[in-house]
Design a protein around this motif. Structure first.
Motif, PDB file in Angstrom:
ATOM      1  N   ASP A 143      10.762 -14.289 -23.338  1.00  0.00           N
ATOM      2  CA  ASP A 143      10.489 -13.361 -22.234  1.00  0.00           C
ATOM      3  C   ASP A 143      10.570 -11.923 -22.737  1.00  0.00           C
ATOM      4  O   ASP A 143      11.377 -11.607 -23.608  1.00  0.00           O
TER       5      ASP A 143
ATOM      6  N   PHE B 174       8.555  -6.858 -18.147  1.00  0.00           N
ATOM      7  CA  PHE B 174       7.241  -6.864 -17.527  1.00  0.00           C
ATOM      8  C   PHE B 174       6.578  -5.495 -17.629  1.00  0.00           C
ATOM      9  O   PHE B 174       7.191  -4.465 -17.330  1.00  0.00           O
TER      10      PHE B 174
ATOM     11  N   LYS C 204       3.093  -3.856 -16.286  1.00  0.00           N
ATOM     12  CA  LYS C 204       1.932  -4.131 -15.429  1.00  0.00           C
ATOM     13  C   LYS C 204       0.604  -3.766 -16.080  1.00  0.00           C
ATOM     14  O   LYS C 204      -0.456  -4.224 -15.660  1.00  0.00           O
TER      15      LYS C 204
ATOM     16  N   HIS D  85       0.453  -7.246 -18.498  1.00  0.00           N
ATOM     17  CA  HIS D  85       0.864  -8.577 -18.071  1.00  0.00           C
ATOM     18  C   HIS D  85       0.253  -8.947 -16.726  1.00  0.00           C
ATOM     19  O   HIS D  85       0.054  -8.079 -15.863  1.00  0.00           O
TER      20      HIS D  85
ATOM     21  N   LYS E 155       2.812 -13.797 -13.550  1.00  0.00           N
ATOM     22  CA  LYS E 155       3.787 -14.174 -14.574  1.00  0.00           C
ATOM     23  C   LYS E 155       5.112 -13.415 -14.420  1.00  0.00           C
ATOM     24  O   LYS E 155       6.043 -13.614 -15.198  1.00  0.00           O
ATOM     25  N   LYS E 156       5.200 -12.528 -13.435  1.00  0.00           N
ATOM     26  CA  LYS E 156       6.384 -11.691 -13.256  1.00  0.00           C
ATOM     27  C   LYS E 156       7.512 -12.449 -12.564  1.00  0.00           C
ATOM     28  O   LYS E 156       7.286 -13.188 -11.612  1.00  0.00           O
TER      29      LYS E 156
ATOM     30  N   CYS F 110       8.290 -10.775 -17.958  1.00  0.00           N
ATOM     31  CA  CYS F 110       7.089 -11.596 -18.001  1.00  0.00           C
ATOM     32  C   CYS F 110       7.428 -12.902 -18.719  1.00  0.00           C
ATOM     33  O   CYS F 110       7.896 -12.851 -19.867  1.00  0.00           O
TER      34      CYS F 110
END
Length: 460
Positions: free
Chosen positions: A438, A441, A443, A446, A450-451, A460
């Motif tokens: 992992d 995240f 944006k 990703h 998947k968050k 993510c």
């Protein structure tokens, strides 16, 4: 020179048999296939996969003999026995344990491992007896041989391991020499055999004048049409004649047994109001005889006639005259003790199986392969309806070939797999494996789906 002592067993859904090779490794001699059916006036390369046990679960007989023994039983006597028919499919899609139980024809249960073990034990003992008759007094024991046991390509590893355990308990091998047991995929064994056939070794439908092309780069789809499963594998010929698997084994459980099941469901629909259920419960051996007749008749694309027993007529008569059950059914009639079925109605029993095979083939042909041949093998490939359908559907894509004896292709090829176990040099893994980690995240790079969020933040 080292002897090549090989026995191949095909434990089929509907028919089983074995072949063996006692020749030197450098000689190309056709394997010997045991013939069956003398006790019923037949001579066939396989015997029905039927096994009969007594009330104490002790083995009585196997194959044609088991079928004859069971069909000779009447009423209560038949209900007391354990008669298993087409039981191989118990391993498909089930969670396998040593305690898994399967149902006999009359609904009684036994552990699957015992049923499979006793089947393999019989085939082993019969093979050793047959070989002893042909070796001028030379004695062999099970440990002298390499045993090749064929399995459907789409079986998972647990089913293959189950067969290994049954083979060990049956005495084919011991835990100390388990390397002398080869599990061969039926579709691969059939391809190995078909590669050796001359052009006149194939049924005339759509065959060319040449032998099967074996030049490097040639690609085949093998469709193993068995009683239980339809297995599809894709292979390419490499330099030197070895094979490379291009696509993981695929298929379904819509083999010839599915056609039989559709016919039986049809009989249940005709003889409604509990008539068929009562007949099946009271006369299981007669139902077995009707189904045996149907499996023979369904090989041809023509009108068929299935004999109706007097007992079925008596059970039906409790509700109404037997002729009345057929009054509103298209494609079927009753005439002087026989059920008459038109070839159009017969074909309707095949529809689900044909649709399943067609769908599976199209899924492969739409991929980036250069398939030249579709090879049809297995007992179900003896059906004219099946062969005609596949040829008509795919004649524009590739050549469709079927050997004259599609039932024998797997057995003879399995012996060759025992002689040359490295003919298939690579296979596609049924699964893929990976590791992942992992990260925070972002944006901008990703995907939103998947968050996920934890105490430590958004990842993510």
């Amino acid at each position: 020179m080292e002897d090549s002592l090989i026995i191949a067993i095909q434990f089929g859904t509907r028919y089983s048999g074995y072949a063996f090779n006692l020749t030197y490794r450098d000689k190309e001699i056709d394997p010997y296939i045991k013939t069956w059916g003398e006790e019923v006036g037949l001579e066939t390369p396989k015997t029905p996969t039927c096994i009969l046990f007594d009330e104490q679960e002790e083995f009585i007989s196997f194959g044609y003999q088991a079928k004859e023994d069971y069909l000779s039983k009447k009423g209560e006597e038949a209900r007391e026995k354990y008669f298993f028919n087409c039981f191989k499919m118990a391993l498909y899609g089930n969670k396998l344990t040593n305690n898994l139980k399967i149902k006999a024809t009359n609904g009684k249960e036994m552990t699957a491992l015992k049923v499979f073990t006793e089947t393999l034990r019989f085939l082993k003992d019969d093979a050793l007896r047959t070989i002893a008759k042909n070796t001028e007094g030379r004695k062999f024991k099970a440990s002298d041989f390499t045993w090749v046991l064929t399995v459907p390509a789409i079986w998972d590893h647990s089913a293959k391991q189950f067969m290994r355990e049954a083979a060990t308990q049956a005495g084919l091998v011991t835990k100390g020499n388990s390397n002398k047991l080869i599990i061969a995929l039926e579709s691969e064994a059939a391809l190995v055999y078909c590669k050796k056939l001359p052009s006149d070794g194939f049924i005339a439908e759509n065959r060319g004048e040449d032998t099967l092309d074996q030049s490097p780069g040639t690609q085949y789809i093998v469709v193993d049409c068995g009683g239980g499963t339809i297995d599809l594998t894709v292979h390419e010929v490499l330099a030197g004649g070895s094979l490379k698997e291009l696509h993981k084994a695929s298929g379904n459980d819509l083999g010839g047994q599915n056609v039989d099941r559709k016919f039986k469901e049809f009989l249940s629909e005709i003889f409604c109001d509990g008539v068929w259920d009562e007949y099946e419960q009271s006369y299981p051996s007669e139902v077995e005889r009707m189904m045996n007749d149907f499996t023979v008749f369904k090989k041809k694309e023509k009108d068929i006639e299935v004999t109706c027993s007097l007992n079925l007529g008596r059970v039906a008569q409790k509700k109404q005259d037997i002729e009345k059950f057929f009054e509103k059914v298209q494609g079927v009639s009753f005439n002087e003790g026989s059920i008459m079925i038109t070839k159009q109605k017969l074909r309707s029993f095949f529809e689900e199986s044909l649709w399943g095979i067609t769908k599976s083939l199209r899924q492969i042909l739409c991929k980036d392969f250069k398939i030249k041949y579709i090879l049809l093998v297995g007992g179900f490939a003896e059906s004219e309806i099946l062969r005609t359908h596949i040829t008509d559907e795919f004649i524009d894509n590739c050549k469709v070939l079927c050997p004259f004896r599609p039932q024998e292709a797997i057995l003879k090829g399995a012996v060759e797999c025992g002689r040359r176990p490295h003919l298939v040099t690579s296979r596609k893994s049924a699964f893929t494996y990976g590791v992942g980690g992992d990260e925070r995240f972002d944006k901008s790079k990703h995907r939103p789906d998947k968050k996920f969020t934890t105490k430590e933040g958004t990842f993510c």
